[in-house]
Every structure is written in structure tokens, then in C-alpha cells.
Scaffold this motif. Structure first.
Motif, mmCIF file in Angstrom:
data_model
loop_
_atom_site.group_PDB
_atom_site.id
_atom_site.type_symbol
_atom_site.label_atom_id
_atom_site.label_comp_id
_atom_site.label_asym_id
_atom_site.label_seq_id
_atom_site.Cartn_x
_atom_site.Cartn_y
_atom_site.Cartn_z
ATOM 1 N N UNK A 1 29.638 31.455 -9.606
ATOM 2 C CA UNK A 1 29.373 32.878 -9.447
ATOM 3 C C UNK A 1 30.162 33.441 -8.262
ATOM 4 N N UNK A 2 30.781 34.605 -8.494
ATOM 5 C CA UNK A 2 31.562 35.274 -7.469
ATOM 6 C C UNK A 2 30.668 36.219 -6.668
ATOM 7 N N UNK A 3 30.824 36.203 -5.360
ATOM 8 C CA UNK A 3 30.101 37.128 -4.485
ATOM 9 C C UNK A 3 31.123 38.011 -3.781
ATOM 10 N N UNK A 4 31.071 39.300 -4.033
ATOM 11 C CA UNK A 4 31.956 40.270 -3.384
ATOM 12 C C UNK A 4 31.121 41.198 -2.522
ATOM 13 N N UNK A 5 31.542 41.380 -1.271
ATOM 14 C CA UNK A 5 30.835 42.268 -0.351
ATOM 15 C C UNK A 5 31.786 43.378 0.079
ATOM 16 N N UNK A 6 31.351 44.623 -0.116
ATOM 17 C CA UNK A 6 32.174 45.793 0.175
ATOM 18 C C UNK A 6 31.810 46.417 1.518
ATOM 19 N N UNK A 7 32.744 47.192 2.049
ATOM 20 C CA UNK A 7 32.555 47.956 3.285
ATOM 21 C C UNK A 7 32.446 47.053 4.514
ATOM 22 N N UNK A 8 33.091 45.914 4.473
ATOM 23 C CA UNK A 8 33.157 45.040 5.656
ATOM 24 C C UNK A 8 34.059 45.738 6.679
ATOM 25 N N UNK A 9 33.623 45.774 7.936
ATOM 26 C CA UNK A 9 34.343 46.627 8.893
ATOM 27 C C UNK A 9 34.800 45.931 10.169
ATOM 28 N N UNK A 10 34.680 44.619 10.240
ATOM 29 C CA UNK A 10 35.147 43.928 11.443
ATOM 30 C C UNK A 10 35.495 42.483 11.129
ATOM 31 N N UNK A 11 36.264 41.882 12.014
ATOM 32 C CA UNK A 11 36.599 40.468 11.881
ATOM 33 C C UNK A 11 35.337 39.615 11.937
ATOM 34 N N UNK A 12 34.434 39.963 12.854
ATOM 35 C CA UNK A 12 33.196 39.184 13.009
ATOM 36 C C UNK A 12 32.390 39.174 11.714
ATOM 37 N N UNK A 13 32.233 40.338 11.080
ATOM 38 C CA UNK A 13 31.516 40.412 9.805
ATOM 39 C C UNK A 13 32.232 39.612 8.731
ATOM 40 N N UNK A 14 33.539 39.772 8.667
ATOM 41 C CA UNK A 14 34.320 39.089 7.631
ATOM 42 C C UNK A 14 34.196 37.579 7.753
ATOM 43 N N UNK A 15 34.316 37.061 8.962
ATOM 44 C CA UNK A 15 34.232 35.617 9.174
ATOM 45 C C UNK A 15 32.831 35.094 8.881
ATOM 46 N N UNK A 16 31.817 35.827 9.299
ATOM 47 C CA UNK A 16 30.436 35.416 9.048
ATOM 48 C C UNK A 16 30.166 35.352 7.544
ATOM 49 N N UNK A 17 30.584 36.381 6.826
ATOM 50 C CA UNK A 17 30.374 36.409 5.382
ATOM 51 C C UNK A 17 31.165 35.313 4.678
ATOM 52 N N UNK A 18 32.372 35.073 5.137
ATOM 53 C CA UNK A 18 33.165 33.981 4.573
ATOM 54 C C UNK A 18 32.461 32.646 4.787
ATOM 55 N N UNK A 19 31.899 32.456 5.956
ATOM 56 C CA UNK A 19 31.240 31.190 6.289
ATOM 57 C C UNK A 19 30.002 30.922 5.433
ATOM 58 N N UNK A 20 29.312 32.001 5.002
ATOM 59 C CA UNK A 20 28.105 31.793 4.179
ATOM 60 C C UNK A 20 28.440 31.726 2.693
ATOM 61 N N UNK A 21 29.733 31.902 2.349
ATOM 62 C CA UNK A 21 30.136 31.678 0.966
ATOM 63 C C UNK A 21 30.638 32.869 0.194
ATOM 64 N N UNK A 22 30.847 34.015 0.855
ATOM 65 C CA UNK A 22 31.371 35.187 0.147
ATOM 66 C C UNK A 22 32.794 34.903 -0.326
ATOM 67 N N UNK A 23 33.063 35.259 -1.578
ATOM 68 C CA UNK A 23 34.363 34.971 -2.185
ATOM 69 C C UNK A 23 35.384 36.083 -1.971
#
Length: 270
Positions: free
Chosen positions: A1-23
Motif C-alpha cells: 500500500x502506498x502512503x502519500x502525504x500532502x502539504x509537507x512544508x519542511x525538511x524536518x517533517x519530510x524526514x520524519x514522515x519518510x522514517x515512518x514509512x511514507x512513500x
């Protein structure tokens, strides 16, 4: 299953979401400032420079940039600006807003626009349509054939959650065929979703999220983070202002998004 998260606005958010498995990390880039009118201001739109930093920070997650990223340079589609951003930012996908109902009715402007986008051979993630249990479908699968490189369809649904009062009912339960009703039946949703790569946006229930997605043959979820300040989204902007970022009925805080991603990823492993 693909997880897409929209409206990410910082490096910190992007890295955190990537680490928990966001594709797929979705970002919106434009040049609007905080003193712009609220109906045109997106508190999660970022600068081109921040977009570059997010791009460089990602190791595994793909980057999706909203269709109006080029407004950072110009108010119209500028080929030179396009080439500059594409070569430097190199997003994996581009989000585009298309109303399939208009495409179905042979809207010449939309067809011409899609034909111009096709020339760039961009991997597209298309949004702008939904499926409601009591709303007729005004488009069909063949309408998607105009896109040369469709990666995913983001689809708002009402509702794939079995416990919801507006859950799609099946032919078996209602005792009728799709041809006999204007309501959208569960069988139709499953048939459509099986033929196209759908990322669902819905008022999900964590406990049944994975099974709800699997039942309708969805490829995953597309969810949007809530605003960080008063803007066009918190003010319930009308659909015509939806050009800055994905407009949807649901926005989630970061913790809720992470909980959904973990429910999908951990459930798939078990």
C-alpha cells in the motif's frame, strides 16, 4: 500500500514522515506571501529553496510537486522556468487538478492542456474527482486514456469505511444493478479501482483502515496535513481557489497521519 502525504512544508517533517514509512512526500511551491488575501494564502506552501532542501534530504520517499510550482517564477506556464525547476528539483511526480467530468464531456480546453502536459512525459498524480455513495459518476475509465503517464488517481470517497453511515452498498445487499440506480454501488467502486491506481482520501477509521482499502482494491491513501495558520483551507475556501494545493474534506494533524501510515505498513507486514 502506498502512503502519500500532502502539504509537507519542511525538511524536518519530510524526514520524519519518510522514517515512518511514507512513500510519497507532496509539496506545494509558490511565491505568495503572508500578506496576501486569506482566500489566496496557503500556510503550507513553501519556497523553491526549501523545496530543493527537501528534495536533497529524501533517501527513499518519492517527491511530488503540485502543478502550480511554476507560479513561483511566473503566473503562466513558462517553458524555461519549467526546465530549470525540473532539472534542479527533479520531482518524481507532478500533481495536477483535472475534473474528469469535464474531460468526459469533451471539454476542449482541458483536452488541449493535457495534450501539452503529455509532451513533457511527466509522471502525473491526478486529483479533482470524488466518488459519493449517492452521487452519479459522470466519467468512466476510458477518460483516463488521454493521459500518457498516469501514475495515480487521488480520489475522495464517501465512504469506503464499513462502519460509516454513507458506506457504499453492494448489488447483493440492495438487490439491484448499477444500471438501475444513480447511486454508486460498491461493485462499481471495486471495478473502477481495480482498473486504475487509486489513492483514497476519506474519513478513515484506524482500526479498519487497511482492510477497508484492500476491500475496494485501492492502491493506498493520499492525506493532507492541516494548515499551520489561518488560510484558504481553514476558511473553507470555495473550489475555485483549489489551485494552490490539494483541496479535500479532511485535513489531519501530523500525529494522526503517522498513525494511519503505521496502521497500513505494520498491518501489511503482519
Amino acid at each position: 500500500m502506498i502512503c502519500k502525504v500532502n502539504r509537507v512544508s519542511s525538511v524536518a517533517e519530510a524526514k520524519y514522515l519518510e522514517d515512518v514509512g511514507v512513500d510519497i512526500i507532496g509539496i506545494t511551491v509558490n511565491r505568495l506571501k503572508k500578506d496576501d488575501p486569506v482566500e489566496k494564502y496557503d500556510s503550507r506552501a513553501i519556497s523553491y529553496e526549501e523545496a530543493i532542501r527537501i528534495r536533497k534530504s529524501l533517501s527513499n520517499a518519492k517527491l511530488c510537486i503540485h502543478e502550480h510550482w511554476y507560479s513561483y517564477f511566473d503566473d503562466s506556464f513558462d517553458t524555461n522556468a519549467f526546465k530549470k525547476v525540473w532539472s534542479e528539483l527533479r520531482p518524481d511526480y507532478v500533481n495536477v487538478h483535472v475534473q474528469l467530468a469535464n474531460l468526459h464531456w469533451k471539454d476542449s480546453d482541458i483536452k488541449s492542456w493535457i495534450e501539452s502536459v503529455n509532451k513533457y512525459d511527466l509522471p502525473l498524480i491526478v486529483f479533482g474527482e470524488g466518488v459519493g455513495y449517492d452521487t452519479p459518476l459522470y466519467w468512466d475509465i476510458d477518460d483516463l486514456k488521454l493521459f500518457n503517464n498516469l501514475a495515480y488517481m487521488e480520489m475522495w470517497c464517501q465512504s469506503i469505511v464499513q462502519s460509516s453511515w454513507c458506506y457504499f452498498q453492494s448489488e447483493e445487499v440492495l438487490g439491484i444493478k448499477q444500471s438501475e440506480t444513480s447511486d454508486v454501488l460498491l461493485d462499481t467502486v471495486i471495478d473502477y479501482f481495480a482498473q486504475m491506481p487509486v489513492l483514497v482520501c476519506d474519513e478513515f477509521v484506524i482500526e479498519s483502515l487497511l482492510s477497508d482499502l484492500q476491500r475496494v482494491k485501492a492502491k493506498g491513501i493520499s492525506v493532507s496535513l492541516e494548515s499551520t495558520a489561518t488560510d484558504m483551507f481553514t476558511e473553507k475556501a470555495e473550489a475555485e481557489f483549489a489551485f494552490l494545493s490539494e483541496i479535500t474534506s479532511q485535513y489531519y494533524d501530523l500525529d494522526s497521519v503517522v498513525a494511519m501510515v503505521r496502521a497500513i505498513k505494520e498491518g501489511a507486514e503482519s
